[in-house]
Design an enzyme around this catalytic site. Structure first.
Site, mmCIF file in Angstrom:
data_model
loop_
_atom_site.group_PDB
_atom_site.id
_atom_site.type_symbol
_atom_site.label_atom_id
_atom_site.label_comp_id
_atom_site.label_asym_id
_atom_site.label_seq_id
_atom_site.Cartn_x
_atom_site.Cartn_y
_atom_site.Cartn_z
ATOM 1 N N GLN B 139 0.835 -1.200 0.000
ATOM 2 C CA GLN B 139 0.000 0.000 0.000
ATOM 3 C C GLN B 139 0.876 1.259 0.000
ATOM 4 O O GLN B 139 0.860 2.037 -0.942
ATOM 5 C CB GLN B 139 -0.920 -0.024 1.222
ATOM 6 C CG GLN B 139 -1.798 1.211 1.360
ATOM 7 C CD GLN B 139 -2.739 1.081 2.545
ATOM 8 O OE1 GLN B 139 -3.552 0.153 2.631
ATOM 9 N NE2 GLN B 139 -2.626 1.996 3.486
ATOM 10 N N SER B 146 0.217 7.874 5.376
ATOM 11 C CA SER B 146 -1.028 8.111 6.104
ATOM 12 C C SER B 146 -2.185 8.418 5.154
ATOM 13 O O SER B 146 -3.291 7.928 5.347
ATOM 14 C CB SER B 146 -0.841 9.283 7.076
ATOM 15 O OG SER B 146 0.120 8.964 8.040
ATOM 16 N N GLU B 426 -0.005 0.714 10.495
ATOM 17 C CA GLU B 426 -1.449 0.534 10.770
ATOM 18 C C GLU B 426 -2.049 1.811 11.349
ATOM 19 O O GLU B 426 -2.906 1.756 12.237
ATOM 20 C CB GLU B 426 -1.683 -0.639 11.725
ATOM 21 C CG GLU B 426 -1.497 -1.996 11.102
ATOM 22 C CD GLU B 426 -2.379 -2.176 9.880
ATOM 23 O OE1 GLU B 426 -3.560 -1.816 9.958
ATOM 24 O OE2 GLU B 426 -1.878 -2.656 8.854
ATOM 25 N N ASP B 428 -0.629 6.025 11.836
ATOM 26 C CA ASP B 428 0.192 6.857 12.720
ATOM 27 C C ASP B 428 -0.621 7.222 13.960
ATOM 28 O O ASP B 428 -1.796 7.591 13.857
ATOM 29 C CB ASP B 428 0.591 8.117 11.940
ATOM 30 C CG ASP B 428 1.262 9.154 12.812
ATOM 31 O OD1 ASP B 428 2.489 9.121 12.927
ATOM 32 O OD2 ASP B 428 0.535 9.992 13.398
HETATM 33 C C1 LIG Z 1 8.391 -1.285 10.099
HETATM 34 C C2 LIG Z 1 7.341 -0.844 9.144
HETATM 35 C C3 LIG Z 1 6.627 -1.764 8.441
HETATM 36 C C4 LIG Z 1 5.685 -1.383 7.488
HETATM 37 N N1 LIG Z 1 5.026 -2.346 6.765
HETATM 38 C C5 LIG Z 1 4.177 -1.953 5.755
HETATM 39 C C6 LIG Z 1 3.553 -2.913 4.912
HETATM 40 O O1 LIG Z 1 3.749 -4.113 5.073
HETATM 41 N N2 LIG Z 1 2.771 -2.473 3.890
HETATM 42 C C7 LIG Z 1 2.541 -1.146 3.678
HETATM 43 O O2 LIG Z 1 1.826 -0.802 2.753
HETATM 44 N N3 LIG Z 1 3.111 -0.181 4.502
HETATM 45 C C8 LIG Z 1 3.921 -0.562 5.518
HETATM 46 N N4 LIG Z 1 4.509 0.388 6.328
HETATM 47 C C9 LIG Z 1 4.245 1.808 6.095
HETATM 48 C C10 LIG Z 1 3.345 2.418 7.162
HETATM 49 O O3 LIG Z 1 2.058 1.961 6.990
HETATM 50 C C11 LIG Z 1 3.434 3.961 7.091
HETATM 51 O O4 LIG Z 1 4.736 4.333 7.455
HETATM 52 C C12 LIG Z 1 2.440 4.590 8.024
HETATM 53 O O5 LIG Z 1 1.169 4.476 7.463
HETATM 54 C C13 LIG Z 1 2.725 6.062 8.310
HETATM 55 O O6 LIG Z 1 2.694 6.805 7.175
HETATM 56 P P1 LIG Z 1 3.896 7.748 6.747
HETATM 57 O O7 LIG Z 1 5.156 6.994 6.896
HETATM 58 O O8 LIG Z 1 3.552 8.290 5.444
HETATM 59 O O9 LIG Z 1 3.923 8.909 7.826
HETATM 60 P P2 LIG Z 1 3.440 10.451 7.587
HETATM 61 O O10 LIG Z 1 1.980 10.475 7.410
HETATM 62 O O11 LIG Z 1 4.271 11.066 6.535
HETATM 63 O O12 LIG Z 1 3.812 11.038 9.015
HETATM 64 C C14 LIG Z 1 4.754 12.080 9.243
HETATM 65 C C15 LIG Z 1 4.215 12.985 10.333
HETATM 66 O O13 LIG Z 1 3.083 13.682 9.839
HETATM 67 C C16 LIG Z 1 2.037 13.610 10.761
HETATM 68 N N5 LIG Z 1 0.756 13.670 10.035
HETATM 69 C C17 LIG Z 1 0.422 13.046 8.894
HETATM 70 N N6 LIG Z 1 -0.841 13.333 8.543
HETATM 71 C C18 LIG Z 1 -1.316 14.172 9.490
HETATM 72 C C19 LIG Z 1 -2.566 14.822 9.707
HETATM 73 N N7 LIG Z 1 -3.577 14.679 8.843
HETATM 74 N N8 LIG Z 1 -2.718 15.603 10.793
HETATM 75 C C20 LIG Z 1 -1.697 15.752 11.666
HETATM 76 N N9 LIG Z 1 -0.496 15.167 11.516
HETATM 77 C C21 LIG Z 1 -0.306 14.379 10.446
HETATM 78 C C22 LIG Z 1 2.235 12.320 11.484
HETATM 79 O O14 LIG Z 1 1.645 12.342 12.774
HETATM 80 C C23 LIG Z 1 3.755 12.246 11.581
HETATM 81 O O15 LIG Z 1 4.183 12.947 12.713
HETATM 82 C C24 LIG Z 1 5.437 -0.009 7.287
HETATM 83 C C25 LIG Z 1 6.151 0.945 8.032
HETATM 84 C C26 LIG Z 1 7.088 0.548 8.954
HETATM 85 C C27 LIG Z 1 7.841 1.586 9.727
#
Ligand SMILES: Cc1cc2nc3c(=O)[nH]c(=O)nc-3n(C[C@H](O)[C@H](O)[C@H](O)COP(=O)(O)OP(=O)(O)OC[C@H]3O[C@@H](n4cnc5c(N)ncnc54)[C@H](O)[C@@H]3O)c2cc1C
Ligand SMILES: Cc1cc2nc3c(=O)[nH]c(=O)nc-3n(C[C@H](O)[C@H](O)[C@H](O)COP(=O)(O)OP(=O)(O)OC[C@H]3O[C@@H](n4cnc5c(N)ncnc54)[C@H](O)[C@@H]3O)c2cc1C
Ligand SMILES: [Ca+2]
Lengths: 666, 666
Positions: B139, B146, B426, B428
């Site tokens: 995904q 997010s 799953e 943030d």
């Molecule tokens: C070990 C690990 C395993 C994973 N495994 C999978 C997997 O198997 N398959 C898969 O598809 N993904 C996987 N992921 C990805 C994971 O689902 C994403 O990292 C997660 O959804 C968070 O999204 P992001 O990294 O884009 O964070 P971001 O959304 O970029 O977060 C950055 C910051 O922005 C803030 N933020 C974001 N949106 C808002 C908002 N609307 N309001 C206020 N603050 C906000 C957050 O709180 C955070 O502080 C994995 C990640 C990790 C670390």
């Protein structure tokens, strides 16, 4: 492929409302400091030997060997370029890898300076300054850390041979943790119980040679090793924290550090007339350095998180336009900006501690010991508070970067792993806060006696006023008034300390009362230390500061620091009736307004740290904000990407897919 | 050498005032669960293939290969022993290493179950259940996590060939993070924007084959790699989180997951009549599993810290006797016992979530969607709260172990590093809390309208009472009354939510008001979630619990959980006038008394988790408390101890000592 974020931070930088170059000077402390640190950081960054981007992929041996190479190369450059001590220290700092060198210069040399006689200093420091010997600081044992008086290693004087016999009587008496001990040090300052004629005089320091200067092998009776892998990949694994056992090892009598007490040829134990309080000087020195390091570590993490939060976009796209930068979310600001403010706060309190150290040393010269207990408590508390907040703050910055913060290429996992032991070494943070609390309780108990509290406890002299004053804040902006902030923090600190003292006095026995209430006492100590930092920040902002808009920005940061603490510890302020719930809500309103003022300046405020990309070591924190292609590039370097089909395919994947379960056990 | 701590914990165990075996059942949930988990954990612990004590010393390739071996061996054993699904799941859990297997069973299979048609399920699940294909969940992209709706990968229907063309149009559209993707998975559920006839229908799931089933090489148009080293040594580095780019990859039309919507042969996009709310079911399922894992991870850390705190002695020796166990210090208890209580609290709320999942599924069957939004908010909040506290709690446990907690042999650094991403994946944790807050604000706004709040928000129906009630606690013991606790937590939660809703309504536009106040909203959401956990713990304790003394201990833990939260968030309770400062102080007094009651039972309470030494993976947490010789033994295994004189001596140490600066650059 096209990359859109490349110029992004340039636009952010254009929004800053202050002179970044002037802020760099304010952060560095002086033009001179800025010039030196700028020059040294570039020197390191441009030297291929000091590159560090594969660090997290190396095995322990490779990693360690690489660190040895860097340490030797640094020493070579320091000599070639005839660097000053200030420059050399900066250069070592920017090499940014824990190594035996830190302990040699940071603990071995100062221990001899502080506890050695003039003669001993002359002999040993001459060797140490040239690194003809390499030393470490061997205090902690497997069974004893915080309680130094409980150490078990013995140094028994043998009058027949005029020697001390150093011995490890139990497994738990093995020296355990000293950095640089495991593989490198030729010498150590060893702490051991001094025994003369069957009498135990407590723990003293001894200079002990550990390894042959010919072939580096351990001397007879000495067993040395490394204590194994620690938290993180690179982190402290570049350091040979060691284990050491003595089997009746003999050293000449003149290798006991004899500045404060000595053993005569006849085996008599004598105190010298040098005042014992001298040790405080070293302690203040070491701790001010730790506070300075806290501001560096926290500012690095914050720099990464602020820049990436301006690059990262998530949600809020309107009409197909770009999404919102996550730095614009109030929750992100509420987590990030107080940490940015804390980095500045710690920087300035660290600067003030440097002054305190000079002051303490001057007083020692003049045999004025009156401020020492206060200075000791203050540095203990500030060490504890700044390191705890920094450790938690780095991890919060990592979380603020979402998933990508979990990659080593973000730099944050390593920064955390290498930083956290600061909460434990040089005094466990809770043990230190209990020392502060003890001092506060004592200060409170003496308030009636006419003894005037000094230095950072001077405010307690106004106990009567502070016990009954009420904040006169009526609107949010009233919280911008430094005296409103100061009074609230002073009242809270005094009231918590007095309340603890009163509750202790109800106990049948003060020691039991202290033990029973120690969790509350720790909170009182924290309140006191936060007040110190707030008040030093306010003093700083009220002083002379050059540069267009610089003072205004620091004012905003100072207010964010104070009001975010007020919100975090609202329970303290309300339970002691220092402020009303309404005033607490106003503080929170003001805090939100301050975030909005800070926002356009955020990038420039982290640029003012003047960190090179090499020092930051973070793809997410790159100066140019060009994050995504470099995340990719960093990923491709992983050894797992050497082949597209992994090595284990035939042995461990194919049998699963093909339902053949002859899985090898090797 | 003599070791004195060997029998130490036996004595501690003798002090417990309850039936540990019965507590094991209470913790496990049932005799049956205890029996299965006990059997499976021993099976894993006794199998040499599953040993893990060198994990932190391996390089990435070795580490990864070793994990492949374990995963294959586990699959072999599961088949050989014809384990049930429950047993197999337990076995995999006790292998205790993240691997592709987790994503195959935990995400790939459920995604197909939830979103595939019956036909698709039949075809793909048959293969997946036998692991004839291995799947992952793709995904997240480099630029989007997010905000799932912002994903950039496209799936364009080509009516000519009856195929979808999967394509990565930009660098930031690369799939990035999916576990198991980098090296192992043959298939993936890929999320991409569905485009038919130039129209964008938003993000949908597709089954895409990635690698050849013959030789494991990526199929044409597919570029795959590993995204590099992550936090910690072993930790998640056993997992091949991957990067994936598509260059116009074609898949048959029937590989779009078509349960909720479909594309016809003619390229028409149609919604099916299956209710969309079905996705909630999967979400509740996944999140209840995460909450269950939180209680496991936290209880492991607590088990280590409690046992070691009973072994470790520091200070307080009287007349040459042994020093005090650090677990007897109130500061240690104040940090440790609330975490022990939290582990139990999370365990029981996790159990309740299992019930909730069953309830939700039953209602879905009956097309009753009334409780879904509440169930969704509740699980989002509990996921966020339990994972945040667990992550911080593990690190606190590490600090509670002093210096030795920093060694990998303590098990705690790895436990932390492997656990922390739970706060990010799953959902943030902050993004989730904002969802909860949105739901709370909506609930508040509907309170007047006659719509009765259900489930965990039912208490909001008593808003009038809760807005004006005052706690009637007069003495410390009054806080032992569950209704006193519940009312205080309910009043706090309602008042914070109402106050946020009122402040939002003052804004010119509710969305802006929500954004501006989001930091406060997060606090309101936390208050609501804490209330849920407190109330479920109270319900548990009020139910039937077998075993001598078991209920009493759980009562103590429940009160510690609630009162420590009350103290931590005192500002909330006071600023909303739910309690008075005096009542807050009484709660704190009661808390201290509860610590004393817990103390003699502490070791037995962690024994009740029934963890093997293998699973704990910690020298400090050993069941027998025989810590020191095993710390030593673990240290000696480090590769650096292969030789006494380190490899780099000639090249990098000798030149320094001998003042020869021809340092090699290689
Ligand atoms: C070990 C690990 C395993 C994973 N495994 C999978 C997997 O198997 N398959 C898969 O598809 N993904 C996987 N992921 C990805 C994971 O689902 C994403 O990292 C997660 O959804 C968070 O999204 P992001 O990294 O884009 O964070 P971001 O959304 O970029 O977060 C950055 C910051 O922005 C803030 N933020 C974001 N949106 C808002 C908002 N609307 N309001 C206020 N603050 C906000 C957050 O709180 C955070 O502080 C994995 C990640 C990790 C670390
Ligand atoms: C990376 C690293 C480098 C180090 N380098 C060196 C070095 O170069 N040389 C050297 O000699 N040592 C070194 N040390 C050792 C370090 O100084 C000790 O670890 C430190 O002093 C803490 O002591 P401890 O480990 O015995 O913790 P402990 O005192 O055993 O702490 C365990 C727990 O007990 C609690 N506790 C202890 N006493 C009390 C009390 N009186 N009241 C309440 N709570 C209490 C603590 O708060 C903590 O929670 C190093 C350690 C580390 C981690
Ligand atoms: Ca490693």
């Amino acid at each position: 492929m096209e990359v859109q974020a490349v110029d992004y931070l340039a636009e952010e930088r254009g929004r800053a409302r202050f002179d970044v170059e002037a802020m760099k000077v304010a952060w560095a402390g002086s033009k001179h400091s800025l010039e030196v640190s700028d020059r040294m950081s570039r020197l390191v960054a441009s030297d291929p030997v000091f590159q560090k981007d594969t660090r997290t992929m190396l095995g322990r041996k490779e990693l360690f060997n690489n660190t040895l190479r860097k340490a030797a190369h640094a020493w070579k450059r320091i000599n070639e370029l005839r660097l000053t001590e200030e420059e050399a220290q900066m250069l070592r700092h920017f090499v940014d890898e824990p190594s035996y060198v830190d302990l040699h210069w940071g603990m071995f040399v100062p221990a001899i300076k502080g506890q050695g006689t003039d003669e001993q200093q002359k002999k040993w420091l001459t060797l140490a300054y040239k690194m003809q010997i390499i030393g470490c600081y061997a205090q902690t044992e497997l069974g004893h850390g915080s309680n130094v008086q409980g150490l078990e290693t013995t140094a028994t004087f043998d009058p027949k041979s005029d020697e001390f016999v150093i011995h490890s009587p139990t497994l738990t008496s093995s020296k355990w943790w000293p950095g640089g001990l495991g593989k490198v040090s030729t010498h150590a300052v060893v702490y051991a119980r001094l025994i003369t004629d069957g009498q135990d005089h407590g723990v003293h320091g001894f200079i002990v040679q550990l390894r042959s200067l010919d072939d580096h092998s351990p001397l007879p009776g000495i067993t040395i090793g490394d204590i194994g892998t620690k938290f993180g990949n690179g982190a402290y694994n570049t350091m040979d924290n060691g284990v050491l056992q003595f089997d009746h090892v003999r050293i000449p009598r003149d290798q006991m550090l004899m500045r404060l007490s000595k053993v005569t040829r006849e085996g008599k134990y004598l105190q010298s007339d040098v005042p014992r309080q001298l040790v405080y000087g070293t302690m203040v020195y070491v701790r001010q350095a730790i506070v300075a390091d806290a501001s560096k570590a926290l500012s690095r993490a914050v720099c990464i998180a602020v820049r990436y939060s301006a690059v990262r976009r998530q949600f809020g796209s309107q009409d197909g336009g770009p999404e919102s930068q996550v730095i614009d979310y109030k929750t992100q600001q509420n987590r990030l900006f107080p940490l940015l403010a804390s980095a500045y706060a710690f920087r300035f309190v660290g600067e003030w501690l440097k002054w305190l150290y000079a002051d303490v040393m001057q007083r020692l010269q003049a045999s004025d010991f009156s401020t020492l207990p206060e200075a000791h408590a203050c540095t203990a508390g500030l060490k504890s508070l700044t390191t705890s907040i920094t450790a938690d703050g780095i991890e919060e910055c990592r979380k603020l970067c979402g998933g990508h913060g979990y990659l080593c290429s973000s730099g944050l996992p390593e920064l955390f792993a290498v930083y956290v032991p600061s909460c434990t070494y040089e005094g466990d943070n809770i043990v230190l806060l209990l020392q502060v609390a003890r001092f506060l309780v004592k200060t409170v108990s003496q308030l009636g006696s006419g003894k005037k509290p000094v230095g950072t406890t001077a405010y307690m002299g106004r106990v009567e006023h502070l016990m009954q004053c009420r904040s006169d804040v009526r609107k949010a902006e009233d919280w911008l008034n430094p005296s409103a902030i100061l009074e609230a923090f002073e009242a809270r600190a005094v009231r918590l300390a007095v309340s603890c003292a009163q509750n202790i006095s109800k106990a049948s026995n003060p020691e039991e009362g202290f033990a029973e209430l120690s969790a509350d006492l720790v909170e009182a100590a924290v309140a006191h230390c936060q007040l110190i930092i707030v008040s030093k920040f306010i003093e700083k902002v009220q002083g002379d500061i050059d540069g267009q808009g610089v003072k205004e920005q620091l004012q905003i940061l100072c207010n964010i620091y104070a009001l975010s603490l007020l919100h975090k510890h609202l329970g303290d302020f309300l339970s002691t009736s220092c402020i009303t719930p309404k005033q607490g809500a106003l503080a929170n309103d003001q805090l939100r307004a301050l975030y909005s003022q800070l926002r356009p300046n955020a990038i420039a405020l982290v640029d003012a740290f003047n960190y090179t990309d090499h020092y930051l070591g973070s793809v997410l924190g790159r100066y140019d904000g060009n994050v995504y292609p470099h995340l990719y590039e960093a990923a491709l370097k992983d050894p797992l990407n050497d082949s597209v089909v992994p090595e284990g395919y035939e042995a461990h994947i194919k049998p699963v897919l093909k339902q053949r379960f002859r899985v090898s056990r090797l």
